[in-house]
Design a protein around this motif. Structure first.
Motif, mmCIF file in Angstrom:
data_model
loop_
_atom_site.group_PDB
_atom_site.id
_atom_site.type_symbol
_atom_site.label_atom_id
_atom_site.label_comp_id
_atom_site.label_asym_id
_atom_site.label_seq_id
_atom_site.Cartn_x
_atom_site.Cartn_y
_atom_site.Cartn_z
ATOM 1 N N SER A 54 4.830 13.939 12.647
ATOM 2 C CA SER A 54 3.666 14.048 12.105
ATOM 3 C C SER A 54 2.708 15.366 12.291
ATOM 4 C CB SER A 54 2.643 13.057 12.837
ATOM 5 O OG SER A 54 3.047 11.904 12.846
ATOM 6 N N ASP A 154 2.854 9.784 6.024
ATOM 7 C CA ASP A 154 3.135 9.648 7.370
ATOM 8 C C ASP A 154 3.306 8.008 7.743
ATOM 9 O OD1 ASP A 154 3.477 9.826 10.127
ATOM 10 O OD2 ASP A 154 2.059 11.242 10.467
ATOM 11 N N GLU A 155 4.344 7.595 7.729
ATOM 12 C CA GLU A 155 4.562 6.302 8.082
ATOM 13 C C GLU A 155 3.561 5.242 7.523
ATOM 14 O OE1 GLU A 155 5.751 4.957 12.262
ATOM 15 O OE2 GLU A 155 5.359 6.957 12.946
HETATM 16 MG MG MG Z 1 3.835 10.443 13.916
#
Ligand code: MG
Ligand code: ATP
Length: 241
Positions: A54, A154-155
Motif C-alpha cells: 500500500s 488497493d485490495e
Molecule cells: Mg495494504
C-alpha cells in the motif's frame, strides 16, 4: 520498453518508479525499488502483510511524497481502496460526479451505472442502501467518470464475499479491456492476480523479489494445470505453501 508498430515510436511507461526508498522512522519499508508499467499493462503486486504494498501504491498515486528516488506518472490515475469511501450525505449520482465537473443528471451517469452492472439502482439512492459489492461498483463508476488511463487499486475487492469478488474481478477485467487501461493492483488473492494480470510482482524485504510476465492462455481457467502450477509457485514464494 514496447514499440508502437505503426509509428515506430517507443511507448513510454505510464508509471516509472526509479530507485524509490521509503522509511517510517527506523522502519525501512521500500529499499531502492524500480518498476515500470508500460501503457495497457495490468500489474499485480503480492506480498505478505506489512511489506509495503500500500505504501508503494500511495507513492505511485502521489499521496506520499516523502521518499527518496523518483516517480514519474504519465497518465491520469484513478484510485480505488478496499472500502468504497462514498460520502453518506450524497446520493449515488452525486458521489459519482463529485469533483468531476459532470452534472449528476448527465446521461453519462446512467451509462456508467449500466457499465458497472447497476442499471437497476436509482441514481438518487443513498449509499447506505447499497451492499458492499454495489458500493464498490459505484466507486468504480466514480473512478471511470474521470476517464483515467491508469487504475491504482488497493485490495478493491478484499472486503467482499467470495462470489461477489469473482463477479467484481470479471467486471474489472471487462472494464480494463473496454477502456484499454493500465492497472496496478495490490491484492492478497493469488487467484485474483492470476486471473487479471499481464504481470505479477512480489514485494518482500523492501525489494521486488519476483517480476514475471504471465504466459497463461486466455481465458484464464482457475482449474487448468498451468494456472494451478503458477498459483502454487506464487504461494511458495509468499511462504504459505
Ligand atoms: Mg495494504
Ligand atoms: N503512516 C505510517 N506511519 C508509520 N508506519 C507506517 C505508516 N504507514 C505504514 N506504516 C508501516 O509500513 C509498513 C508497510 O505498510 P503497508 O500498509 O504499506 O503494508 P501492506 O503491504 O500494504 O500490508 P497489508 O497487506 O496488510 O495491507 C507496515 O509495517 C506499517 O506498519
Amino acid at each position: 520498453m514496447s514499440t508502437d508498430s505503426v509509428t515506430g515510436a517507443s511507448a513510454r511507461p505510464v508509471v516509472n518508479v526509479k530507485g524509490v526508498s521509503k522509511a517510517f522512522g527506523d522502519n525501512q519499508i521500500l529499499d531502492n525499488v524500480d518498476i515500470e508499467i508500460p501503457p495497457g499493462e495490468f500489474v499485480s503486486i503480492l506480498g505478505r502483510s506489512g511489506t509495503g504494498k500500500s505504501t508503494l501504491l500511495r507513492i505511485i498515486a502521489g499521496l506520499d511524497t516523502e521518499i527518496s528516488g523518483n516517480v514519474t506518472l504519465r497518465a491520469d490515475a484513478g484510485v480505488m481502496f478496499q472500502d468504497a469511501r462514498l460520502l453518506p450525505w450524497l446520493s449515488v449520482a452525486d458521489n459519482i460526479v463529485l469533483g468531476s465537473g459532470v452534472r449528476p443528471d448527465d446521461p453519462t451517469v446512467r451509462e456508467l451505472l449500466t457499465r458497472v452492472g447497476l442499471d437497476s439502482i436509482d441514481p438518487a439512492a443513498w449509499p447506505k442502501t447499497l451492499s458492499g459489492g454495489q458500493s464498490q461498483r459505484v466507486a468504480l463508476a466514480r473512478v471511470l467518470i474521470r476517464t483515467p488511463r491508469l487504475l491504482l487499486l488497493d485490495e478493491p475487492f478484499g472486503a467482499l464475499d467470495a462470489l461477489t469478488r469473482i463477479r467484481m474481478q470479471r467486471l474489472l477485467g471487462d472494464v480494463r479491456e473496454n477502456y484499454h487501461l493500465s492497472a496496478f493492483l495490490v491484492t492478497h488473492d493469488v487467484e485474483e492476480a492470476l486471473v487479471l494480470s499481464d504481470r505479477i510482482v512480489i514485494l518482500d524485504g523492501g525489494k521486488l523479489i519476483f517480476d514475471e510476465i504471465l504466459r497463461l492462455p486466455a481465458p484464464r481457467e482457475r482449474t487448468s494445470p498451468d494456472f494451478t502450477a503458477k498459483r502454487n509457485e506464487l504461494l511458495r514464494l509468499l511462504g504459505v505453501a
